[in-house]
Design a protein around this motif. Sequence first.
Motif, PDB file in Angstrom:
ATOM      1  N   PHE A  40      30.249   3.295  55.389  1.00  0.00           N
ATOM      2  CA  PHE A  40      29.399   2.253  55.967  1.00  0.00           C
ATOM      3  C   PHE A  40      28.604   1.552  54.855  1.00  0.00           C
ATOM      4  O   PHE A  40      28.420   0.338  54.866  1.00  0.00           O
ATOM      5  CB  PHE A  40      28.460   2.872  56.998  1.00  0.00           C
ATOM      6  N   THR A  41      28.144   2.320  53.879  1.00  0.00           N
ATOM      7  CA  THR A  41      27.394   1.749  52.758  1.00  0.00           C
ATOM      8  C   THR A  41      28.251   0.743  52.010  1.00  0.00           C
ATOM      9  O   THR A  41      27.781  -0.346  51.652  1.00  0.00           O
ATOM     10  CB  THR A  41      26.906   2.864  51.813  1.00  0.00           C
ATOM     11  N   LYS A  42      29.501   1.080  51.776  1.00  0.00           N
ATOM     12  CA  LYS A  42      30.401   0.152  51.074  1.00  0.00           C
ATOM     13  C   LYS A  42      30.609  -1.133  51.869  1.00  0.00           C
ATOM     14  O   LYS A  42      30.630  -2.225  51.292  1.00  0.00           O
ATOM     15  CB  LYS A  42      31.748   0.830  50.793  1.00  0.00           C
ATOM     16  N   GLN A  43      30.749  -1.034  53.185  1.00  0.00           N
ATOM     17  CA  GLN A  43      30.902  -2.229  54.026  1.00  0.00           C
ATOM     18  C   GLN A  43      29.648  -3.103  53.951  1.00  0.00           C
ATOM     19  O   GLN A  43      29.735  -4.328  53.840  1.00  0.00           O
ATOM     20  CB  GLN A  43      31.149  -1.833  55.481  1.00  0.00           C
ATOM     21  N   ILE A  44      28.502  -2.474  54.033  1.00  0.00           N
ATOM     22  CA  ILE A  44      27.232  -3.199  53.990  1.00  0.00           C
ATOM     23  C   ILE A  44      27.052  -3.881  52.636  1.00  0.00           C
ATOM     24  O   ILE A  44      26.645  -5.041  52.563  1.00  0.00           O
ATOM     25  CB  ILE A  44      26.067  -2.234  54.295  1.00  0.00           C
ATOM     26  N   LEU A  45      27.360  -3.171  51.562  1.00  0.00           N
ATOM     27  CA  LEU A  45      27.235  -3.755  50.232  1.00  0.00           C
ATOM     28  C   LEU A  45      28.158  -4.957  50.068  1.00  0.00           C
ATOM     29  O   LEU A  45      27.779  -5.952  49.442  1.00  0.00           O
ATOM     30  CB  LEU A  45      27.507  -2.705  49.157  1.00  0.00           C
ATOM     31  N   ALA A  46      29.354  -4.882  50.640  1.00  0.00           N
ATOM     32  CA  ALA A  46      30.283  -6.016  50.569  1.00  0.00           C
ATOM     33  C   ALA A  46      29.700  -7.239  51.282  1.00  0.00           C
ATOM     34  O   ALA A  46      29.770  -8.362  50.775  1.00  0.00           O
ATOM     35  CB  ALA A  46      31.638  -5.634  51.164  1.00  0.00           C
ATOM     36  N   ARG A  47      29.107  -7.036  52.444  1.00  0.00           N
ATOM     37  CA  ARG A  47      28.481  -8.153  53.170  1.00  0.00           C
ATOM     38  C   ARG A  47      27.311  -8.726  52.383  1.00  0.00           C
ATOM     39  O   ARG A  47      27.134  -9.935  52.304  1.00  0.00           O
ATOM     40  CB  ARG A  47      28.007  -7.702  54.547  1.00  0.00           C
ATOM     41  N   MET A  48      26.497  -7.839  51.823  1.00  0.00           N
ATOM     42  CA  MET A  48      25.341  -8.311  51.064  1.00  0.00           C
ATOM     43  C   MET A  48      25.779  -8.998  49.768  1.00  0.00           C
ATOM     44  O   MET A  48      25.128  -9.939  49.319  1.00  0.00           O
ATOM     45  CB  MET A  48      24.368  -7.164  50.782  1.00  0.00           C
ATOM     46  N   ARG A  49      26.896  -8.569  49.196  1.00  0.00           N
ATOM     47  CA  ARG A  49      27.409  -9.226  47.994  1.00  0.00           C
ATOM     48  C   ARG A  49      27.864 -10.643  48.317  1.00  0.00           C
ATOM     49  O   ARG A  49      27.544 -11.586  47.603  1.00  0.00           O
ATOM     50  CB  ARG A  49      28.564  -8.425  47.387  1.00  0.00           C
ATOM     51  N   ARG A  50      28.575 -10.810  49.429  1.00  0.00           N
ATOM     52  CA  ARG A  50      29.026 -12.148  49.835  1.00  0.00           C
ATOM     53  C   ARG A  50      27.847 -13.081  50.090  1.00  0.00           C
ATOM     54  O   ARG A  50      27.941 -14.289  49.876  1.00  0.00           O
ATOM     55  CB  ARG A  50      29.922 -12.066  51.071  1.00  0.00           C
ATOM     56  N   ALA A  51      26.739 -12.529  50.527  1.00  0.00           N
ATOM     57  CA  ALA A  51      25.549 -13.333  50.815  1.00  0.00           C
ATOM     58  C   ALA A  51      24.662 -13.527  49.581  1.00  0.00           C
ATOM     59  O   ALA A  51      23.656 -14.233  49.653  1.00  0.00           O
ATOM     60  CB  ALA A  51      24.739 -12.677  51.931  1.00  0.00           C
ATOM     61  N   ILE A  53      22.853 -11.222  48.126  1.00  0.00           N
ATOM     62  CA  ILE A  53      21.733 -10.278  48.099  1.00  0.00           C
ATOM     63  C   ILE A  53      21.932  -9.279  46.960  1.00  0.00           C
ATOM     64  O   ILE A  53      20.992  -8.925  46.258  1.00  0.00           O
ATOM     65  CB  ILE A  53      21.601  -9.508  49.437  1.00  0.00           C
ATOM     66  N   VAL A  54      23.167  -8.807  46.802  1.00  0.00           N
ATOM     67  CA  VAL A  54      23.494  -7.896  45.708  1.00  0.00           C
ATOM     68  C   VAL A  54      24.621  -8.492  44.875  1.00  0.00           C
ATOM     69  O   VAL A  54      25.356  -9.368  45.329  1.00  0.00           O
ATOM     70  CB  VAL A  54      23.891  -6.477  46.213  1.00  0.00           C
ATOM     71  N   ALA A  55      24.720  -7.996  43.666  1.00  0.00           N
ATOM     72  CA  ALA A  55      25.812  -8.371  42.766  1.00  0.00           C
ATOM     73  C   ALA A  55      26.506  -7.080  42.345  1.00  0.00           C
ATOM     74  O   ALA A  55      25.855  -6.034  42.213  1.00  0.00           O
ATOM     75  CB  ALA A  55      25.273  -9.113  41.552  1.00  0.00           C
ATOM     76  N   ALA A  56      27.815  -7.162  42.160  1.00  0.00           N
ATOM     77  CA  ALA A  56      28.584  -6.002  41.733  1.00  0.00           C
ATOM     78  C   ALA A  56      28.874  -6.123  40.243  1.00  0.00           C
ATOM     79  O   ALA A  56      29.119  -7.216  39.733  1.00  0.00           O
ATOM     80  CB  ALA A  56      29.888  -5.912  42.521  1.00  0.00           C
ATOM     81  N   ARG A  65      23.552  -4.146  41.938  1.00  0.00           N
ATOM     82  CA  ARG A  65      22.172  -4.477  41.614  1.00  0.00           C
ATOM     83  C   ARG A  65      21.769  -5.620  42.528  1.00  0.00           C
ATOM     84  O   ARG A  65      22.610  -6.284  43.117  1.00  0.00           O
ATOM     85  CB  ARG A  65      22.012  -4.873  40.153  1.00  0.00           C
ATOM     86  N   LEU A  66      20.491  -5.842  42.638  1.00  0.00           N
ATOM     87  CA  LEU A  66      20.026  -6.969  43.434  1.00  0.00           C
ATOM     88  C   LEU A  66      20.448  -8.271  42.770  1.00  0.00           C
ATOM     89  O   LEU A  66      20.419  -8.385  41.540  1.00  0.00           O
ATOM     90  CB  LEU A  66      18.509  -6.934  43.606  1.00  0.00           C
ATOM     91  N   GLY A  67      20.803  -9.245  43.590  1.00  0.00           N
ATOM     92  CA  GLY A  67      21.222 -10.540  43.079  1.00  0.00           C
ATOM     93  C   GLY A  67      20.045 -11.417  42.666  1.00  0.00           C
ATOM     94  O   GLY A  67      20.231 -12.392  41.935  1.00  0.00           O
ATOM     95  N   ARG A  68      18.867 -11.090  43.124  1.00  0.00           N
ATOM     96  CA  ARG A  68      17.633 -11.809  42.787  1.00  0.00           C
ATOM     97  C   ARG A  68      16.512 -10.773  42.676  1.00  0.00           C
ATOM     98  O   ARG A  68      16.657  -9.646  43.158  1.00  0.00           O
ATOM     99  CB  ARG A  68      17.284 -12.826  43.884  1.00  0.00           C
ATOM    100  N   PRO A  69      15.396 -11.138  42.100  1.00  0.00           N
ATOM    101  CA  PRO A  69      14.282 -10.185  42.032  1.00  0.00           C
ATOM    102  C   PRO A  69      13.864  -9.729  43.432  1.00  0.00           C
ATOM    103  O   PRO A  69      13.926 -10.515  44.388  1.00  0.00           O
ATOM    104  CB  PRO A  69      13.158 -11.001  41.366  1.00  0.00           C
ATOM    105  N   PRO A  70      13.430  -8.492  43.569  1.00  0.00           N
ATOM    106  CA  PRO A  70      13.098  -7.972  44.898  1.00  0.00           C
ATOM    107  C   PRO A  70      11.987  -8.740  45.604  1.00  0.00           C
ATOM    108  O   PRO A  70      11.970  -8.821  46.828  1.00  0.00           O
ATOM    109  CB  PRO A  70      12.694  -6.517  44.648  1.00  0.00           C
TER     110      PRO A  70
END
Length: 152
Positions: A40-51, A53-56, A65-70
Motif C-alpha cells: 500500500f505504501t508503494k501505491q501511495i508513493l506512486a500517486r504522490m510522485r505523480r502529483a 508531492i514526492v520525488a523518487a 524525498r519530498l518534492g518541495r519543502p515540508p
Amino acid sequence: MRVTARVDYAVRAATGLALVHPGTLTAEAIAERRGLPLAFTKQILARMRRAGIVAAQRGGEGGYRLGRPPEDLSVADVVRAVEGPLADVRGEPPEDLDYPGEDGEVLRALWIATRASLRSVLEHVSLADLAKGALPPRIDTLTEQPGAWHRR
C-alpha cells in the motif's frame, strides 16, 4: 468526512519524509517506520510522485524525498494527490450540482460550505507542522471545542 486508509497512510508517509527532509527514505523504511503495509505504501508513493508531492531517486542512495519543502506542502495537497478533490458530491464538484425543487440552491450551498470548511483546516496544516508535532494555533483551537473529541 470519511478519512480513508489511503489518506491516513499517505499523510503518515509524507510526515515521515518531512521528518528526514531533505533526506530520502526507501519505501520499505517508510512502511516500517510508520507502521504501514509495504504494498500500500508503494501505491501511495506512486500517486504522490505523480502529483509532485514526492520525488523518487534511484541508486544506492535512492529512495523517496519530498518534492518541495515540508512547509510548502499542506495536508490538503496530500489528500488531493491520493484521493482527488476534498469534497465531491457523487463525483461532481458542488458548484456544478443542479438539484430540482425549491431546496436546490441551499443544498448546493451546504456542500460548498462543507468544502470550504475542510479547506480551512487541511490547507493550513503543513507537513512541517506535523513533523514538529504541533498544529497551528488556529487549528489546534478547534480540538478544544465542546464535543470535538466525541464521535456523533
